[in-house]
Design an enzyme around this catalytic site. Sequence first.
Site, PDB file in Angstrom:
ATOM      1  N   GLY A  81     -24.222   7.494   4.144  1.00 57.14           N
ATOM      2  CA  GLY A  81     -23.617   6.731   3.058  1.00 57.14           C
ATOM      3  C   GLY A  81     -24.170   5.319   2.978  1.00 57.14           C
ATOM      4  O   GLY A  81     -25.350   5.063   3.251  1.00 57.14           O
ATOM      5  N   ASP A  91      -5.927   9.326   0.544  1.00 60.40           N
ATOM      6  CA  ASP A  91      -5.213   8.921  -0.659  1.00 60.40           C
ATOM      7  C   ASP A  91      -3.938   9.715  -0.909  1.00 60.40           C
ATOM      8  O   ASP A  91      -3.845  10.891  -0.537  1.00 60.40           O
ATOM      9  CB  ASP A  91      -6.125   9.095  -1.891  1.00 60.40           C
ATOM     10  N   GLY A 122      -2.509   5.270  -5.947  1.00 58.30           N
ATOM     11  CA  GLY A 122      -2.615   6.285  -4.889  1.00 58.30           C
ATOM     12  C   GLY A 122      -3.325   5.794  -3.637  1.00 58.30           C
ATOM     13  O   GLY A 122      -3.714   6.592  -2.793  1.00 58.30           O
ATOM     14  N   TYR A 136      -5.331   2.148   1.639  1.00 58.21           N
ATOM     15  CA  TYR A 136      -6.723   1.677   1.536  1.00 58.21           C
ATOM     16  C   TYR A 136      -6.775   0.268   0.931  1.00 58.21           C
ATOM     17  O   TYR A 136      -7.494  -0.605   1.444  1.00 58.21           O
ATOM     18  CB  TYR A 136      -7.511   2.670   0.675  1.00 58.21           C
TER      19      TYR A 136
END
Length: 240
Positions: free
Chosen positions: A13, A88, A143, A147
């Site tokens: 990533g 989430d 949601g 995070y």
Amino acid sequence: MARVALVTGGQRGIGAAISEHLHKMGRKVVASYAGNDAAAQAFTERTGIPTIKFDVSSFAACQEAVARIEAEHGAIEILVNNAGITRDGTMKKMDREMWDAVIDTNLGSCFNLCKLVWDGMNSRKFGRIVNIGSINGQAGQYGQVNYAAAKSGIHGFTKALAQEGARVGITVNAIAPGYVDTEMVRAVPEDVLQKIIARIPRGRLGTADDIARGVCFLTADDADFITGSTLSINGGQHMY
Ligand SMILES: NC(=O)c1ccc[n+]([C@@H]2O[C@H](COP(=O)([O-])OP(=O)(O)OC[C@H]3O[C@@H](n4cnc5c(N)ncnc54)[C@H](OP(=O)(O)O)[C@@H]3O)[C@@H](O)[C@H]2O)c1
């Protein structure tokens, strides 16, 4: 002597691009990961960058890993806290485990690793720390209370620690990426993804290279007047 850089979550990533860009800049990079041995092995074969497996949310594991890296490669002078996860769910569905996992992995890891390299950076009077936040920590996201809280915490953490490091040559900055074309974002349903792209003034997702270039800029030896800042790299989606 090449400066040693630890990039957490540095073998795939965004982290992989960060590791590779720092490597091209002449840094001696070590990329950490959590458990994806296949990705780590393929990454090392392709780039020659060594990897190390440990859980960034565990202080004891970080302690052991930092000691190993410093014994094998030298003192860590550049730290990029990039490892992160999402779990989430709306408040109705989010449980305590989802909350703890995201807070401990995304934010607790910044404390763990900064704490472990801090004394060394202080004594050498040099350090470059970059913490990877998120546009969703700046703007919030449906949601994602876990995070958004963790990433927003990173931005506060960065500003506070920057004040402690400024007089001893340690800079501490954050990068807040917008939506970047990685597995994390490709997991979003296609129709939702198209709606996200439509909201990005630049008209595309970011690339991992877009973020990595920001890390190179903030960790350069002569970037010592930039500290406590958050560099937003989001195609104009959120101007903070
Ligand atoms: N992608 C985006 O659009 C976007 C946007 C804003 C911010 N960000 C942030 O950018 C960072 C990188 O995102 P990404 O999309 O590149 O993520 P990714 O592809 O899912 O990679 C995550 C990396 O973190 C590692 N990791 C996860 N949990 C860990 C743990 N407990 N201990 C050690 N390493 C751990 C993973 O290791 P394994 O491979 O072993 O699992 C992997 O290397 C994250 O902090 C993310 O929140 C991403």
